[in-house]
Design an enzyme around this catalytic site. Structure first.
Site, PDB file in Angstrom:
ATOM      1  N   THR A   1       0.832  -1.155   0.043  1.00  0.00           N
ATOM      2  CA  THR A   1      -0.201  -0.002  -0.021  1.00  0.00           C
ATOM      3  C   THR A   1       1.028   1.356  -0.113  1.00  0.00           C
ATOM      4  O   THR A   1       1.430   1.563   1.052  1.00  0.00           O
ATOM      5  CB  THR A   1      -0.904  -0.139   1.223  1.00  0.00           C
ATOM      6  OG1 THR A   1      -1.663  -1.028   1.207  1.00  0.00           O
ATOM      7  CG2 THR A   1      -1.753   1.236   1.064  1.00  0.00           C
TER       8      THR A   1
ATOM      9  N   LYS B   1      -7.249   1.218  -3.008  1.00  0.00           N
ATOM     10  CA  LYS B   1      -6.870   1.002  -1.940  1.00  0.00           C
ATOM     11  C   LYS B   1      -7.258   1.978  -0.960  1.00  0.00           C
ATOM     12  O   LYS B   1      -7.710   2.014   0.249  1.00  0.00           O
ATOM     13  CB  LYS B   1      -5.607   0.265  -1.699  1.00  0.00           C
ATOM     14  CG  LYS B   1      -5.237   0.160  -0.564  1.00  0.00           C
ATOM     15  CD  LYS B   1      -5.845  -1.211   0.116  1.00  0.00           C
ATOM     16  CE  LYS B   1      -5.549  -1.568   1.627  1.00  0.00           C
ATOM     17  NZ  LYS B   1      -4.229  -2.178   1.743  1.00  0.00           N
TER      18      LYS B   1
ATOM     19  N   LYS C   1      -0.462   5.052   8.459  1.00  0.00           N
ATOM     20  CA  LYS C   1       0.418   5.258   7.124  1.00  0.00           C
ATOM     21  C   LYS C   1      -0.458   5.137   6.253  1.00  0.00           C
ATOM     22  O   LYS C   1      -0.055   6.107   5.352  1.00  0.00           O
ATOM     23  CB  LYS C   1       1.424   3.984   7.119  1.00  0.00           C
ATOM     24  CG  LYS C   1       2.536   4.192   5.989  1.00  0.00           C
ATOM     25  CD  LYS C   1       1.853   3.374   4.757  1.00  0.00           C
ATOM     26  CE  LYS C   1       1.992   1.780   4.881  1.00  0.00           C
ATOM     27  NZ  LYS C   1       1.696   1.253   3.624  1.00  0.00           N
TER      28      LYS C   1
END
Length: 293
Positions: free
Chosen positions: A101, A176, A244
């Protein structure tokens, strides 16, 4: 599977390790790289025919497909473009598939560099957690040129429940981000609902057992309610990882003009959870923030 390939897998974390294992069991010839050598040696010991390499470049030599699943943009740039990186070592027309990611900006950068070097590249972030990786039931969101995706999709099927091309390079990472934005809001709402139920003197378990049959139902409600009410958070997707991911979402929103007030607020709540010592707690620990005395 009818065709076996030489494949490399860079990054044997909680997700990458079982994913590489599925590739090996599917009959592919797997070479792995991991910063911690002991982890790579363990993989080789568990999978007959697998090999390990000391650098990303060495792992990528001769591979038809090179997979990665590392921590962040800097890690990804290091294993691809850094000294001993994979790109310089890859054969012409080999395909790089990234399950990290990361930012859509980096995905586009790597795709452009891959084209320059006569390589294919796919940004392919995943959803499904450690259990999904172990069970070969991940959802994979892909950004790539259609012809590149078509070659790689049968190989990714080794560990996918669902895999889809969402658009050009960067589209997988953007998808995502949508996933993480939705999850952040859902977990906060579920935490508030459980906190409200308890504060009202209701049996929270009984409430959820009833309302999960209606419009409030969600994966989080089905899979996290019991552990949340028990105050158990030593499992699942860590708060620091979600922060994050949310930082990536918020940075992209600043670029594209999207308004993410709830995501920004939930990120602040996660900062409070970290201050409580919950950096590695599951993301459902937003509930602990509300329940603290």
């Amino acid at each position: 599977m009818t065709t076996s390939h030489n494949v490399a897998f860079l990054g044997l974390g909680v997700m990458g390790y079982p994913m590489a294992g599925h590739l090996a069991r599917a009959g592919h010839r797997v070479t792995v790289y991991n910063r911690t050598t002991a982890r790579a040696e363990k993989f080789v010991a568990q999978h007959a025919g697998a090999k390990w390499a000391p650098t990303p470049g060495a792992a990528a030599e001769g591979a038809d497909f090179v997979f990665s699943c590392v921590g962040n943009d800097d890690d990804l740039r290091s294993v691809t473009l850094g000294p001993d990186g994979a790109f310089e070592a890859m054969s012409p027309r080999a395909i790089f598939i990234d399950h990290t990611t990361a930012s859509a900006e980096l995905a586009r950068e790597l795709s452009a560099e891959a084209r320059r070097m006569d390589l294919g590249a796919i940004d392919a972030p995943i959803s499904g957690g450690q259990a999904g990786a172990e069970n070969g039931a991940l959802t994979i969101m892909c950004g790539a040129e259609p012809e590149v995706y078509a070659k790689a999709e049968p190989v990714m099927a080794s560990y996918a429940r669902a895999c889809r091309l969402m658009g050009p390079p960067g589209a997988g990472q953007l998808t995502k981000m949508v996933n993480q934005i939705a999850i952040a809001g859902l977990i906060q709402s579920l935490s508030e609902a459980l906190h409200f139920a308890r504060s009202s003197g209701l049996d929270a378990e009984a409430v959820i057992d009833l309302i999960k049959n209606g419009a409030a139902q969600s994966w989080q409600m089905e899979n996290r309610t019991t552990t949340m009410l028990a105050g158990a958070f030593d499992h699942g997707f860590a708060v620091e990882w979600m922060r994050k991911d949310l930082a990536i979402c918020l940075a992209e929103a600043r670029r594209n003009g999207a308004k993410l007030p709830v995501a920004a607020l939930v990120d602040q709540f996660y900062a409070e959870v970290e201050a409580m010592g919950g950096k590695r707690w599951d993301t459902s620990s937003l509930f602990a923030r509300l329940e603290r005395k």
